[in-house]
Design an enzyme around this catalytic site. Structure first.
Site, PDB file in Angstrom:
ATOM      1  N   LYS A   1       0.843  -1.192   0.000  1.00 49.21           N
ATOM      2  CA  LYS A   1       0.000   0.000   0.000  1.00 49.21           C
ATOM      3  C   LYS A   1       0.878   1.242   0.000  1.00 49.21           C
ATOM      4  O   LYS A   1       1.960   1.234   0.591  1.00 49.21           O
ATOM      5  CB  LYS A   1      -0.853   0.038   1.285  1.00 49.21           C
ATOM      6  CG  LYS A   1      -2.004  -0.929   1.325  1.00 49.21           C
ATOM      7  CD  LYS A   1      -2.795  -0.752   2.629  1.00 49.21           C
ATOM      8  CE  LYS A   1      -3.876  -1.793   2.769  1.00 49.21           C
ATOM      9  NZ  LYS A   1      -4.943  -1.707   1.772  1.00 49.21           N
TER      10      LYS A   1
ATOM     11  N   ARG B   1      -9.988 -11.773   2.236  1.00 55.17           N
ATOM     12  CA  ARG B   1     -10.820 -12.843   1.672  1.00 55.17           C
ATOM     13  C   ARG B   1     -10.118 -14.193   1.762  1.00 55.17           C
ATOM     14  O   ARG B   1     -10.783 -15.227   1.803  1.00 55.17           O
ATOM     15  CB  ARG B   1     -11.206 -12.476   0.229  1.00 55.17           C
ATOM     16  CG  ARG B   1     -10.038 -12.199  -0.678  1.00 55.17           C
ATOM     17  CD  ARG B   1     -10.438 -11.449  -1.943  1.00 55.17           C
ATOM     18  NE  ARG B   1     -10.717 -10.027  -1.686  1.00 55.17           N
ATOM     19  CZ  ARG B   1     -11.089  -9.153  -2.611  1.00 55.17           C
ATOM     20  NH1 ARG B   1     -11.261  -9.541  -3.858  1.00 55.17           N
ATOM     21  NH2 ARG B   1     -11.311  -7.893  -2.304  1.00 55.17           N
TER      22      ARG B   1
HETATM   23  N1  BES Z   1      -7.949  -3.887   4.713  1.00 55.47           N
HETATM   24  C1  BES Z   1      -8.206  -3.470   3.387  1.00 55.47           C
HETATM   25  C2  BES Z   1      -9.550  -2.784   3.222  1.00 55.47           C
HETATM   26  C3  BES Z   1      -9.672  -1.444   3.900  1.00 55.47           C
HETATM   27  C4  BES Z   1      -9.274  -0.302   3.257  1.00 55.47           C
HETATM   28  C5  BES Z   1     -10.224  -1.350   5.151  1.00 55.47           C
HETATM   29  C6  BES Z   1      -9.396   0.929   3.889  1.00 55.47           C
HETATM   30  C7  BES Z   1     -10.367  -0.119   5.776  1.00 55.47           C
HETATM   31  C8  BES Z   1      -9.954   1.015   5.151  1.00 55.47           C
HETATM   32  C9  BES Z   1      -8.196  -4.691   2.457  1.00 55.47           C
HETATM   33  O1  BES Z   1      -7.357  -5.726   2.818  1.00 55.47           O
HETATM   34  C10 BES Z   1      -7.711  -4.222   1.125  1.00 55.47           C
HETATM   35  O2  BES Z   1      -6.583  -3.850   1.026  1.00 55.47           O
HETATM   36  N2  BES Z   1      -8.585  -4.270   0.127  1.00 55.47           N
HETATM   37  C11 BES Z   1      -8.255  -3.876  -1.179  1.00 55.47           C
HETATM   38  C12 BES Z   1      -8.733  -4.964  -2.112  1.00 55.47           C
HETATM   39  C13 BES Z   1      -8.260  -4.810  -3.519  1.00 55.47           C
HETATM   40  C14 BES Z   1      -6.783  -5.049  -3.617  1.00 55.47           C
HETATM   41  C15 BES Z   1      -9.022  -5.814  -4.372  1.00 55.47           C
HETATM   42  C16 BES Z   1      -8.961  -2.565  -1.464  1.00 55.47           C
HETATM   43  O3  BES Z   1     -10.104  -2.396  -1.015  1.00 55.47           O
HETATM   44  O4  BES Z   1      -8.365  -1.707  -2.092  1.00 55.47           O
HETATM   45 MN    MN Z   2      -5.364  -5.509   2.126  1.00 54.75          MN
END
Ligand code: BES
Ligand code: MN
Ligand code: ZN
Length: 515
Positions: free
Chosen positions: A280, A354
């Site tokens: 990230k 997931r």
């Molecule tokens: N933990 C994150 C989702 C999240 C983002 C929770 C911001 C709270 C605040 C999750 O693991 C994630 O990174 N999701 C990605 C999925 C994508 C790579 C398909 C997302 O939502 O960008």
């Molecule tokens: Mn994630």
């Protein structure tokens, strides 16, 4: 972790003798200006306050708090006016239960320097007394454990909460006890979410759950790294591989004598989500200590079910891992085998929730519960779809609607979001059964469609049925990504940081199964 817990009591006689640092009255936003809500002050004193509302600048707006000198006839030193918001125009006095929770919570939260607070908000029914008690219990919170000064660390929230009511009803005391237990469950989630990832990781999380279960009837089982390898929990192992702090799976059980149903709760417990090798950007990485909020919610709800002696069997599955990049981390294009045998090509290591949930859902399903509900900070798309205060509920139609109904009773905003047919397209993999990356558009729904692939069939499923939905164990998915953490200002009973959202909804859902 904090063991702070305020005492919450309802008092219905000699309310003038209640000795509290502050006495809180409610002010609503009426059609023609501020309205002082029914209160136990003597007529003359009440008129005095009521007449000066506008001059004092009281508007009745939610979260407005005004401190006045104490009034004659009461032992309290300070009189406090708290805004309750707009009147609903309903015949019951026009204040909703949720506005009572918020007003009580807001007052207790803002009066944090007081030791004891007496609340004289509308409390003419058991439901109203309970709402005031619950809001106050939710407002009484702080998280000073990582401040270095003794002074800051020893600061406690309001420790004594008294709800004033004229009501003499034998149901008030149990309702207040329930409110207090709900408050404790929500505070437990906030504590876990607020604990920094330096201190909370899969092993310490599992230890904390064990510690909290000591002295209760809860059963706890922990799978350590070796156990996970032996039994093939490929989702937890794949996600946890990049970290020196190894993953854990925790199973909690509340098992009453004659359960009305068995509900399995599965929680996403990523103690920190860097994204892994699909790293990230740094601005998106802060707040990612929140990524275990689902698991904390599950742990707190199972504990509350035991505390409240609910006649429902509840199993909780905490999927704990730290998502880190390193030379041992899983790579994009790795193929992992989820518990039970399905294979997944990991195209994005940041879609890790997931993967750990898939392990948990399959394991929970092996016990053939009546329903599986997972709770997760799963997608950024949740916030795009529903904002920061509304939780998305997906999955089996009736189950989804029951959860949304329970959230309305609890005073939380949970919205039903049906999964469209096309949500699963995009998860095809040329090498494995599925990939973990679907379309970007509708990301919250797509993630739900992915999880659904791992929900096992009911033990008694009619295998000739063509519709897979008829065969599967009823399953719902709750995405709390935004609402789990409040980065903006505090409001109502919601503090900054971890919120504990969905705890009240799930407790209310479990209670509803026995009515
Ligand atoms: N933990 C994150 C989702 C999240 C983002 C929770 C911001 C709270 C605040 C999750 O693991 C994630 O990174 N999701 C990605 C999925 C994508 C790579 C398909 C997302 O939502 O960008
Ligand atoms: Mn994630
Ligand atoms: Zn995550």
């Amino acid at each position: 972790m904090s063991d702070f817990s305020p005492t919450v009591t309802a008092v219905s006689s000699a309310v003038q003798k209640v000795d509290a640092d502050a006495l809180v009255l409610g002010v609503a936003k009426g059609p023609d200006g501020p309205v002082l809500l029914p209160n136990p002050l003597a007529e003359k004193a009440a008129k005095g306050v009521s007449d000066s509302l506008s001059a004092l600048g009281a508007t009745g707006a939610a979260d407005q708090l005004l401190r006045l000198p104490g009034v004659e006839g009461f032992k309290t030193e300070t009189l406090v006016l708290v805004g309750v918001g707009k009147l609903t125009g309903e015949p019951d006095g026009g204040v909703s239960l949720e506005s009572l929770r918020r007003a009580a919570g807001s007052a207790v939260r803002q009066l944090s320097s007081a030791k004891s607070v007496a609340l004289a908000l509308p409390a003419a029914t058991v439901e109203q007394v309970a709402a005031v008690a619950e809001g106050a219990a939710l407002g009484a919170y702080n998280f000073p454990h990582f401040k270095s000064s003794q002074k800051a660390r020893s600061k406690t929230p309001v420790a004594e909460i008294t709800v004033l009511t004229e009501l003499k009803d034998k149901n008030t005391a149990p309702a207040v006890a329930r409110a207090s237990a709900v408050g404790a469950a929500v505070r437990a989630v906030r504590d876990l979410v607020n604990t920094p990832p330096s201190h909370l990781y899969p092993e310490s999380f599992a230890e904390e759950v064990k510690t909290q279960a000591k002295g209760t009837k809860l059963k706890v089982k922990v799978w350590d790294h070796k156990d996970l390898e032996k039994e093939g929990f490929g989702g937890l192992l794949g996600v946890g591989n990049g970290s020196s702090r190894k993953p854990r799976l925790v199973r909690l059980e509340h098992s009453p004598a004659k359960p009305a149903a068995h509900i399995a709760l599965v929680g996403k417990g990523i103690t920190f989500d860097t994204g892994g090798l699909s790293l990230k950007p740094s601005n998106a990485m802060t707040t990612m200590k929140l990524d275990m909020a689902g698991a904390a919610t599950v742990a707190a709800v199972v504990a509350a079910a035991a505390e409240l002696d609910l006649p429902v069997k509840v199993t909780g599955w905490l999927c704990l891992a730290e998502n880190m990049p390193s030379s041992t981390a899983q790579r994009p294009e790795d193929v992992i085998t989820i518990y039970g045998g399905k294979t997944v090509e990991v195209l994005n290591t940041d879609a890790e929730g997931r993967l750990v949930l898939a392990d948990g859902i399959v394991a929970a399903g092996e016990e053939n519960p009546d329903a599986i509900i997972d709770v997760a900070t799963l997608t950024g798309a949740q916030m795009i779809a529903l904002g920061l205060r509304t939780v998305g509920v997906m999955g089996h139609e009736n189950l989804r609607e029951d959860i949304v109904g329970a959230s309305e009773n609890a005073g939380e905003n949970h919205w039903a979001m049906p999964i469209p047919e096309e949500a699963i397209t995009g998860f095809e993999s040329t090498v494995a059964d599925l990939s973990n990356l679907g379309a970007r558009e509708g990301g919250m729904l797509n993630a739900a469609a992915f999880l659904r692939e791992f929900v096992p069939d009911r033990a008694d499923a009619d295998q000739t049925a063509l519709d897979p939905e008829e065969k599967r164990i009823p399953w719902a998915h709750i995405d709390i990504a935004g609402p789990a953490f409040n980065e903006k200002g505090a409001y109502g009973y919601v503090h900054k940081g971890g919120t504990g959202v969905t705890v009240r909804t799930l407790i209310s859902y479990l209670e509803g199964l026995t009515r």
